[in-house]
Scaffold this motif. Structure first.
Motif, mmCIF file in Angstrom:
data_model
loop_
_atom_site.group_PDB
_atom_site.id
_atom_site.type_symbol
_atom_site.label_atom_id
_atom_site.label_comp_id
_atom_site.label_asym_id
_atom_site.label_seq_id
_atom_site.Cartn_x
_atom_site.Cartn_y
_atom_site.Cartn_z
ATOM 1 N N ARG A 131 0.823 -1.211 0.000
ATOM 2 C CA ARG A 131 0.000 0.000 0.000
ATOM 3 C C ARG A 131 0.853 1.255 0.000
ATOM 4 N N ALA A 134 2.660 1.743 -3.359
ATOM 5 C CA ALA A 134 1.763 2.233 -4.404
ATOM 6 C C ALA A 134 1.450 3.718 -4.199
ATOM 7 N N GLU A 135 1.211 4.119 -2.959
ATOM 8 C CA GLU A 135 0.899 5.517 -2.686
ATOM 9 C C GLU A 135 2.022 6.441 -3.136
ATOM 10 N N ILE A 146 5.346 -3.806 -8.258
ATOM 11 C CA ILE A 146 5.246 -4.468 -6.952
ATOM 12 C C ILE A 146 5.350 -5.973 -7.186
ATOM 13 N N TRP A 177 -4.036 -6.012 -7.111
ATOM 14 C CA TRP A 177 -3.322 -4.748 -7.310
ATOM 15 C C TRP A 177 -3.034 -4.491 -8.780
ATOM 16 N N LEU A 181 -4.195 -0.962 -10.106
ATOM 17 C CA LEU A 181 -3.140 0.039 -10.243
ATOM 18 C C LEU A 181 -2.636 0.249 -11.657
ATOM 19 N N TYR A 184 -2.456 3.661 -13.185
ATOM 20 C CA TYR A 184 -1.397 4.570 -12.749
ATOM 21 C C TYR A 184 -0.023 4.152 -13.290
ATOM 22 N N ILE A 186 1.315 1.207 -12.758
ATOM 23 C CA ILE A 186 1.967 0.327 -11.781
ATOM 24 C C ILE A 186 1.606 -1.118 -12.094
ATOM 25 N N SER A 188 1.932 -5.269 -11.058
ATOM 26 C CA SER A 188 2.014 -6.077 -9.839
ATOM 27 C C SER A 188 2.000 -7.550 -10.207
#
Length: 253
Positions: A131, A134-135, A146, A177, A181, A184, A186, A188
């Protein structure tokens, strides 16, 4: 992702599989933020990463403590000025049968403490670190990765109710995720190792280790370097997301 100059966090990075993965990435020019509980082991890992060709810094943190995780990730961004990926590797074992029976009598139950300790580190720790990673990638506007370290035991294994449940959970989180995500930038994914030649494997009963190794089609344990190579593949392949790579030599429990 070109790993050269990228900032990668490795939890449990002071020893074993985590340290080996960090060294593999350091050899590709990555900058490593290593999280663990032992200063001595972290310092050794930092020097090995630097010797391999990458930069590295050590962070003492308990991944089960939310405040610890938040402050550590803030410090990592302050120190490196960037944040490109994480390997959620920290984990422990507290193996035991759900119910142990001897001569018709129940002699032991898997304790709540044995259950909770493993869930706290192997599942909750991954949630917290994933978390926060990712933030920070979203806030920095950085496309990142990730990777959760799952296990062959995610399918269920005798004496590992707690560990199997946690490792199934981190695999499922990686897929969730990936779906959440991607917008964005991202990615995973997860890796599910089989029997790997680490201190954790060395702690197993010799006969159990021998039987598992014999059951694998390749008739050997995997090496930490082979898991590190798999991590590098996931980081470097920009079309890989939402999948679990089983690195188990063909072994099925």
């Amino acid at each position: 992702m070109d790993l050269n100059g990228k900032v990668i966090v490795v939890t449990g990075g002071g020893q074993g599989l985590g340290r080996s993965m960090a060294i593999t990435l350091a050899a590709k020019g990555a900058k490593l933020a290593l999280i663990d509980l032992s200063r001595e082991k972290l310092d050794e890992a930092v020097e090995l990463c630097k010797a391999a060709g990458g930069d590295a810094k050590a962070y003492i943190a308990n991944v089960t403590k939310e405040d610890d995780v938040i402050s550590t990730f803030d410090q990592i961004v302050e120190d490196f000025g960037s944040f490109n990926g994480i390997i959620n590797n920290a984990g422990i074992l507290r193996d035991g049968l759900l119910i142990k029976v001897k001569d018709g009598e129940i002699v032991k139950k898997l304790s709540f403490t044995e259950w909770q300790d493993v869930i706290d580190v192997n599942l909750t720790g991954v949630f917290l670190c994933g978390r926060e990673a990712a933030e920070r990638m979203i806030k920095l506007g950085i496309e990142g990765v990730i990777i959760n370290i799952s296990s062959l035991s995610r399918a269920g294994n005798i004496g590992q109710t707690n560990y199997s449940a946690a490792k199934a959970g981190v695999a499922a989180m990686a897929v969730s995720w990936a779906k959440e995500l991607a917008r964005y930038g991202i990615r995973s994914a997860a890796i599910a190792p089989g029997i790997i030649a680490t201190d954790m494997a060395a702690s197993m009963k010799p006969e159990a280790l021998e039987n598992l190794t014999a059951a694998a089609p390749l008739k050997r344990m995997g090496t930490p370097e082979e898991i590190g190579h798999t991590c590098a593949y996931i980081f470097e392949n920009d079309y890989f997301t939402g999948r679990i790579i089983e690195m188990d030599g063909g072994l099925r429990l």
